[in-house]
Design a protein around this motif. Structure first.
Motif, mmCIF file in Angstrom:
data_model
loop_
_atom_site.group_PDB
_atom_site.id
_atom_site.type_symbol
_atom_site.label_atom_id
_atom_site.label_comp_id
_atom_site.label_asym_id
_atom_site.label_seq_id
_atom_site.Cartn_x
_atom_site.Cartn_y
_atom_site.Cartn_z
ATOM 1 N N GLU A 248 0.828 -1.215 0.000
ATOM 2 C CA GLU A 248 0.000 0.000 0.000
ATOM 3 C C GLU A 248 0.860 1.262 0.000
ATOM 4 O O GLU A 248 0.552 2.226 -0.692
ATOM 5 C CB GLU A 248 -0.951 -0.020 1.188
ATOM 6 N N SER A 249 1.947 1.253 0.756
ATOM 7 C CA SER A 249 2.847 2.406 0.786
ATOM 8 C C SER A 249 3.441 2.670 -0.594
ATOM 9 O O SER A 249 3.470 3.811 -1.071
ATOM 10 C CB SER A 249 3.961 2.159 1.804
ATOM 11 N N CYS A 250 3.894 1.628 -1.239
ATOM 12 C CA CYS A 250 4.488 1.740 -2.577
ATOM 13 C C CYS A 250 3.459 2.269 -3.577
ATOM 14 O O CYS A 250 3.725 3.204 -4.336
ATOM 15 C CB CYS A 250 4.996 0.374 -2.993
ATOM 16 N N ASN B 227 0.631 3.849 -3.001
ATOM 17 C CA ASN B 227 0.183 5.208 -2.671
ATOM 18 C C ASN B 227 1.158 6.261 -3.190
ATOM 19 O O ASN B 227 0.748 7.324 -3.650
ATOM 20 C CB ASN B 227 -0.038 5.349 -1.166
ATOM 21 N N LYS B 228 2.433 5.974 -3.140
ATOM 22 C CA LYS B 228 3.424 6.891 -3.710
ATOM 23 C C LYS B 228 3.265 6.974 -5.223
ATOM 24 O O LYS B 228 3.357 8.044 -5.811
ATOM 25 C CB LYS B 228 4.836 6.450 -3.345
ATOM 26 N N LEU B 229 3.030 5.841 -5.849
ATOM 27 C CA LEU B 229 2.858 5.801 -7.294
ATOM 28 C C LEU B 229 1.601 6.554 -7.723
ATOM 29 O O LEU B 229 1.577 7.189 -8.772
ATOM 30 C CB LEU B 229 2.789 4.349 -7.774
ATOM 31 N N GLN B 230 0.553 6.504 -6.914
ATOM 32 C CA GLN B 230 -0.721 7.141 -7.251
ATOM 33 C C GLN B 230 -0.556 8.654 -7.462
ATOM 34 O O GLN B 230 -1.375 9.276 -8.125
ATOM 35 C CB GLN B 230 -1.770 6.896 -6.171
ATOM 36 N N LYS B 231 0.480 9.217 -6.914
ATOM 37 C CA LYS B 231 0.727 10.661 -7.044
ATOM 38 C C LYS B 231 1.466 11.005 -8.334
ATOM 39 O O LYS B 231 1.668 12.162 -8.641
ATOM 40 C CB LYS B 231 1.528 11.154 -5.838
ATOM 41 N N SER B 232 1.836 9.978 -9.100
ATOM 42 C CA SER B 232 2.601 10.217 -10.318
ATOM 43 C C SER B 232 1.701 10.251 -11.544
ATOM 44 O O SER B 232 0.508 9.965 -11.475
ATOM 45 C CB SER B 232 3.662 9.128 -10.498
ATOM 46 N N ALA C 54 -0.417 6.958 -12.504
ATOM 47 C CA ALA C 54 -1.388 6.442 -11.543
ATOM 48 C C ALA C 54 -2.486 5.592 -12.177
ATOM 49 O O ALA C 54 -2.911 4.598 -11.606
ATOM 50 C CB ALA C 54 -2.007 7.598 -10.763
ATOM 51 N N LYS D 77 -0.127 -1.727 -13.679
ATOM 52 C CA LYS D 77 1.151 -1.734 -12.980
ATOM 53 C C LYS D 77 1.765 -3.122 -12.930
ATOM 54 O O LYS D 77 1.068 -4.126 -12.929
ATOM 55 C CB LYS D 77 0.939 -1.216 -11.562
#
Length: 86
Positions: A9-11, A13-18, A21, A25
């Motif tokens: 989820e952390s990984c 969530n960071k990608l979702q900001k790019s 998104a 994936k």
């Protein structure tokens, strides 16, 4: 050490900001996933393929879950576990 789901989820969530998104994936990890609930989390985030090292007592269950969910899975030899060298 974070749980597998927490790390996924952390990984993601960071990608979702790019800018990537909304795109499908590919997930890779430097260790096997210990439980099938991790696969459910990957499905939730539109993961279409994964690369994981072999190993773990639940490997057969994990492989079956990937197949059931339609996620392509590449298993690499367990000797590559920890390939990110962190």
């Amino acid at each position: 050490q974070p749980s597998s789901i927490g790390a996924i989820e952390s990984c993601i969530n960071k990608l979702q900001k790019s800018i990537h998104a909304k795109k499908p994936k590919v997930f890779s990890a430097n260790a096997f996933l210990p439980f099938t609930d991790s696969v459910d989390t990957l499905v939730k985030f539109n993961v279409v393929a994964a690369i994981l090292p072999r190993g773990g007592i639940n490997e057969n269950k994990i492989v079956k879950k990937f197949f059931e969910k339609g996620i392509k899975l590449v298993l690499i030899p367990k000797e590559f576990r920890g390939f990110s060298n962190h």
